[in-house]
Design a protein around this motif. Structure first.
Motif, PDB file in Angstrom:
ATOM      1  N   ARG A 127      63.615  11.056 -36.726  1.00  0.00           N
ATOM      2  CA  ARG A 127      64.304  11.125 -38.014  1.00  0.00           C
ATOM      3  C   ARG A 127      65.100   9.856 -38.282  1.00  0.00           C
ATOM      4  O   ARG A 127      65.667   9.253 -37.389  1.00  0.00           O
ATOM      5  CB  ARG A 127      65.223  12.344 -38.029  1.00  0.00           C
ATOM      6  CG  ARG A 127      66.142  12.438 -39.235  1.00  0.00           C
ATOM      7  CD  ARG A 127      66.939  13.731 -39.218  1.00  0.00           C
ATOM      8  NE  ARG A 127      67.445  14.033 -37.896  1.00  0.00           N
ATOM      9  CZ  ARG A 127      67.731  15.275 -37.478  1.00  0.00           C
ATOM     10  NH1 ARG A 127      67.515  16.303 -38.269  1.00  0.00           N
ATOM     11  NH2 ARG A 127      68.205  15.468 -36.272  1.00  0.00           N
ATOM     12  N   PHE A 128      65.135   9.449 -39.549  1.00  0.00           N
ATOM     13  CA  PHE A 128      66.054   8.397 -39.961  1.00  0.00           C
ATOM     14  C   PHE A 128      66.604   8.759 -41.330  1.00  0.00           C
ATOM     15  O   PHE A 128      66.014   9.548 -42.068  1.00  0.00           O
ATOM     16  CB  PHE A 128      65.387   7.013 -39.971  1.00  0.00           C
ATOM     17  CG  PHE A 128      64.301   6.846 -40.997  1.00  0.00           C
ATOM     18  CD1 PHE A 128      64.566   6.268 -42.233  1.00  0.00           C
ATOM     19  CD2 PHE A 128      62.999   7.259 -40.724  1.00  0.00           C
ATOM     20  CE1 PHE A 128      63.569   6.101 -43.174  1.00  0.00           C
ATOM     21  CE2 PHE A 128      61.990   7.095 -41.660  1.00  0.00           C
ATOM     22  CZ  PHE A 128      62.273   6.511 -42.896  1.00  0.00           C
ATOM     23  N   THR A 129      67.757   8.208 -41.672  1.00  0.00           N
ATOM     24  CA  THR A 129      68.452   8.555 -42.905  1.00  0.00           C
ATOM     25  C   THR A 129      68.631   7.316 -43.767  1.00  0.00           C
ATOM     26  O   THR A 129      68.937   6.238 -43.255  1.00  0.00           O
ATOM     27  CB  THR A 129      69.837   9.167 -42.593  1.00  0.00           C
ATOM     28  OG1 THR A 129      69.652  10.349 -41.802  1.00  0.00           O
ATOM     29  CG2 THR A 129      70.572   9.532 -43.872  1.00  0.00           C
ATOM     30  N   MET A 130      68.425   7.461 -45.057  1.00  0.00           N
ATOM     31  CA  MET A 130      68.711   6.388 -46.012  1.00  0.00           C
ATOM     32  C   MET A 130      69.440   6.988 -47.203  1.00  0.00           C
ATOM     33  O   MET A 130      69.033   8.030 -47.715  1.00  0.00           O
ATOM     34  CB  MET A 130      67.424   5.709 -46.493  1.00  0.00           C
ATOM     35  CG  MET A 130      66.717   4.878 -45.456  1.00  0.00           C
ATOM     36  SD  MET A 130      65.450   3.783 -46.189  1.00  0.00           S
ATOM     37  CE  MET A 130      64.329   4.997 -46.890  1.00  0.00           C
ATOM     38  N   ARG A 131      70.517   6.347 -47.625  1.00  0.00           N
ATOM     39  CA  ARG A 131      71.220   6.752 -48.833  1.00  0.00           C
ATOM     40  C   ARG A 131      70.515   6.164 -50.040  1.00  0.00           C
ATOM     41  O   ARG A 131      69.961   5.074 -49.984  1.00  0.00           O
ATOM     42  CB  ARG A 131      72.676   6.277 -48.794  1.00  0.00           C
ATOM     43  CG  ARG A 131      73.514   6.963 -47.729  1.00  0.00           C
ATOM     44  CD  ARG A 131      73.726   8.423 -48.058  1.00  0.00           C
ATOM     45  NE  ARG A 131      74.554   9.090 -47.061  1.00  0.00           N
ATOM     46  CZ  ARG A 131      74.873  10.375 -47.104  1.00  0.00           C
ATOM     47  NH1 ARG A 131      74.427  11.135 -48.090  1.00  0.00           N
ATOM     48  NH2 ARG A 131      75.613  10.929 -46.155  1.00  0.00           N
ATOM     49  N   ARG A 132      70.549   6.890 -51.145  1.00  0.00           N
ATOM     50  CA  ARG A 132      69.921   6.407 -52.366  1.00  0.00           C
ATOM     51  C   ARG A 132      70.744   5.276 -52.962  1.00  0.00           C
ATOM     52  O   ARG A 132      71.948   5.153 -52.705  1.00  0.00           O
ATOM     53  CB  ARG A 132      69.777   7.547 -53.372  1.00  0.00           C
ATOM     54  CG  ARG A 132      68.951   8.700 -52.833  1.00  0.00           C
ATOM     55  CD  ARG A 132      68.827   9.828 -53.823  1.00  0.00           C
ATOM     56  NE  ARG A 132      67.972   9.474 -54.943  1.00  0.00           N
ATOM     57  CZ  ARG A 132      67.716  10.294 -55.970  1.00  0.00           C
ATOM     58  NH1 ARG A 132      68.263  11.498 -55.991  1.00  0.00           N
ATOM     59  NH2 ARG A 132      66.932   9.929 -56.950  1.00  0.00           N
ATOM     60  N   PRO A 133      70.124   4.393 -53.775  1.00  0.00           N
ATOM     61  CA  PRO A 133      70.856   3.305 -54.378  1.00  0.00           C
ATOM     62  C   PRO A 133      72.016   3.808 -55.240  1.00  0.00           C
ATOM     63  O   PRO A 133      71.974   4.938 -55.759  1.00  0.00           O
ATOM     64  CB  PRO A 133      69.804   2.608 -55.244  1.00  0.00           C
ATOM     65  CG  PRO A 133      68.493   2.988 -54.641  1.00  0.00           C
ATOM     66  CD  PRO A 133      68.684   4.351 -54.098  1.00  0.00           C
ATOM     67  N   LYS A 134      73.032   2.980 -55.377  1.00  0.00           N
ATOM     68  CA  LYS A 134      74.207   3.343 -56.167  1.00  0.00           C
ATOM     69  C   LYS A 134      73.789   3.747 -57.573  1.00  0.00           C
ATOM     70  O   LYS A 134      73.020   3.068 -58.240  1.00  0.00           O
ATOM     71  CB  LYS A 134      75.180   2.164 -56.230  1.00  0.00           C
ATOM     72  CG  LYS A 134      76.487   2.500 -56.923  1.00  0.00           C
ATOM     73  CD  LYS A 134      77.443   1.315 -56.894  1.00  0.00           C
ATOM     74  CE  LYS A 134      78.763   1.662 -57.586  1.00  0.00           C
ATOM     75  NZ  LYS A 134      79.700   0.507 -57.555  1.00  0.00           N
ATOM     76  N   GLY A 135      74.283   4.920 -57.999  1.00  0.00           N
ATOM     77  CA  GLY A 135      73.960   5.421 -59.335  1.00  0.00           C
ATOM     78  C   GLY A 135      72.744   6.314 -59.377  1.00  0.00           C
ATOM     79  O   GLY A 135      72.468   6.950 -60.389  1.00  0.00           O
ATOM     80  N   ALA A 136      72.001   6.376 -58.268  1.00  0.00           N
ATOM     81  CA  ALA A 136      70.783   7.203 -58.257  1.00  0.00           C
ATOM     82  C   ALA A 136      71.077   8.660 -57.932  1.00  0.00           C
ATOM     83  O   ALA A 136      70.207   9.513 -58.050  1.00  0.00           O
ATOM     84  CB  ALA A 136      69.781   6.645 -57.261  1.00  0.00           C
ATOM     85  N   GLY A 137      72.306   8.946 -57.486  1.00  0.00           N
ATOM     86  CA  GLY A 137      72.678  10.307 -57.189  1.00  0.00           C
ATOM     87  C   GLY A 137      72.320  10.681 -55.758  1.00  0.00           C
ATOM     88  O   GLY A 137      71.712   9.913 -55.011  1.00  0.00           O
ATOM     89  N   GLU A 138      72.757  11.873 -55.360  1.00  0.00           N
ATOM     90  CA  GLU A 138      72.484  12.360 -54.006  1.00  0.00           C
ATOM     91  C   GLU A 138      71.623  13.607 -54.079  1.00  0.00           C
ATOM     92  O   GLU A 138      70.481  13.561 -54.458  1.00  0.00           O
ATOM     93  CB  GLU A 138      73.807  12.605 -53.277  1.00  0.00           C
ATOM     94  CG  GLU A 138      74.547  11.322 -52.893  1.00  0.00           C
ATOM     95  CD  GLU A 138      73.786  10.508 -51.855  1.00  0.00           C
ATOM     96  OE1 GLU A 138      73.033  11.094 -51.060  1.00  0.00           O
ATOM     97  OE2 GLU A 138      73.951   9.276 -51.835  1.00  0.00           O
ATOM     98  N   PHE A 139      72.237  14.746 -53.747  1.00  0.00           N
ATOM     99  CA  PHE A 139      71.468  15.995 -53.746  1.00  0.00           C
ATOM    100  C   PHE A 139      71.365  16.565 -55.159  1.00  0.00           C
ATOM    101  O   PHE A 139      72.284  16.452 -55.961  1.00  0.00           O
ATOM    102  CB  PHE A 139      72.130  17.011 -52.827  1.00  0.00           C
ATOM    103  CG  PHE A 139      72.236  16.543 -51.410  1.00  0.00           C
ATOM    104  CD1 PHE A 139      71.101  16.382 -50.626  1.00  0.00           C
ATOM    105  CD2 PHE A 139      73.475  16.228 -50.862  1.00  0.00           C
ATOM    106  CE1 PHE A 139      71.197  15.936 -49.326  1.00  0.00           C
ATOM    107  CE2 PHE A 139      73.571  15.799 -49.543  1.00  0.00           C
ATOM    108  CZ  PHE A 139      72.443  15.639 -48.792  1.00  0.00           C
ATOM    109  N   THR A 140      70.225  17.179 -55.454  1.00  0.00           N
ATOM    110  CA  THR A 140      70.029  17.849 -56.741  1.00  0.00           C
ATOM    111  C   THR A 140      69.557  19.262 -56.491  1.00  0.00           C
ATOM    112  O   THR A 140      69.153  19.622 -55.394  1.00  0.00           O
ATOM    113  CB  THR A 140      68.994  17.105 -57.599  1.00  0.00           C
ATOM    114  OG1 THR A 140      67.734  17.110 -56.904  1.00  0.00           O
ATOM    115  CG2 THR A 140      69.420  15.684 -57.894  1.00  0.00           C
ATOM    116  N   GLY A 141      69.582  20.048 -57.538  1.00  0.00           N
ATOM    117  CA  GLY A 141      69.114  21.432 -57.414  1.00  0.00           C
ATOM    118  C   GLY A 141      70.208  22.360 -56.947  1.00  0.00           C
ATOM    119  O   GLY A 141      71.340  21.997 -56.743  1.00  0.00           O
ATOM    120  N   SER A 142      69.840  23.689 -56.806  1.00  0.00           N
ATOM    121  CA  SER A 142      70.841  24.656 -56.416  1.00  0.00           C
ATOM    122  C   SER A 142      70.951  24.777 -54.918  1.00  0.00           C
ATOM    123  O   SER A 142      70.107  24.331 -54.189  1.00  0.00           O
ATOM    124  CB  SER A 142      70.528  25.994 -57.000  1.00  0.00           C
ATOM    125  OG  SER A 142      69.376  26.143 -57.651  1.00  0.00           O
TER     126      SER A 142
END
Length: 209
Positions: A194-209
């Motif tokens: 596993r590896f983790t990457m944060r989304r670019p600034k302004g792209a948001g994080e988690f979506t949905g319920s």
């Protein structure tokens, strides 16, 4: 090298289609469904994925039992196929007569679902309970009769073994899911991969319920 489907098989550049080896690894939808008479079917589908925040779909080549049972009963369940359950998953793909339970054939126990009639695979660490929405025949380019069918369901409830929940999030890799490759190949996902990457600034994080 080019591989062209419009050539006769004996003139193609490879003896087997490379599509499944390239579109890989693919999630496995381990589909359980129940017909109107209450008979169970269980089968793995590697043309499977989430297609929306609460939608999943699997594709059936031919009108196989998982699809027709889902249509009859209006529901199906997708259990997670894992390393520990690989043999049972493989056994459940056997071409049994219609109505003969793959659960029994593969020595797999059932567990009741929360909101739908079909049970999940008891030993699986996660399962998506779905209500059937529609089956879409996929018409080929030549306009001939559809041989592939896209079965779409809406997820109404999700089972997760609490051992695989940490800090409010599901630890997918800890469940050791298996995924499908080409030919006879599978892939095994483990936590060290596993590896983790944060989304670019302004792209948001988690979506949905």
């Amino acid at each position: 090298m080019q591989y062209d489907f419009d050539l006769p098989r004996d003139r193609r550049s490879l003896p087997h289609s490379p599509l499944k080896a390239i579109v890989a690894p693919r999630p496995i939808g381990w589909i359980s469904a129940m017909d109107k008479a209450g008979r169970l079917n269980l089968a793995p589908y590697s043309f499977f994925n989430a297609v929306g925040e609460t939608m999943v779909a699997f594709s059936s080549t031919g009108r196989k039992d998982a699809m027709t049972f889902a249509e009859e009963g209006g529901e199906f369940v997708c259990s997670l196929a894992t390393w520990d359950l690989r043999d049972g998953m493989n056994d459940s793909s056997a071409p049994l007569p219609r109505g003969e339970s793959e659960f029994a054939f593969a020595n797999l126990e059932t567990a009741p679902s929360a909101k739908v009639r079909p049970p999940r695979v008891a030993a699986s660490p996660a399962a998506l309970e779905c209500r059937w929405l529609q089956t879409v025949p996929i018409t080929p380019l030549d306009g001939g009769e559809a041989k592939d069918f896209l079965v779409i369901g809406q997820v109404v409830s999700i089972y997760v073994d609490e051992r695989f929940v940490a800090d409010g999030m599901v630890d997918t890799a800890a469940m050791h899911p298996i995924m499908r490759g080409g030919y006879f190949d599978y892939f095994h996902i483990t936590p060290d991969q596993r590896f983790t990457m944060r989304r670019p600034k302004g792209a948001g994080e988690f979506t949905g319920s």
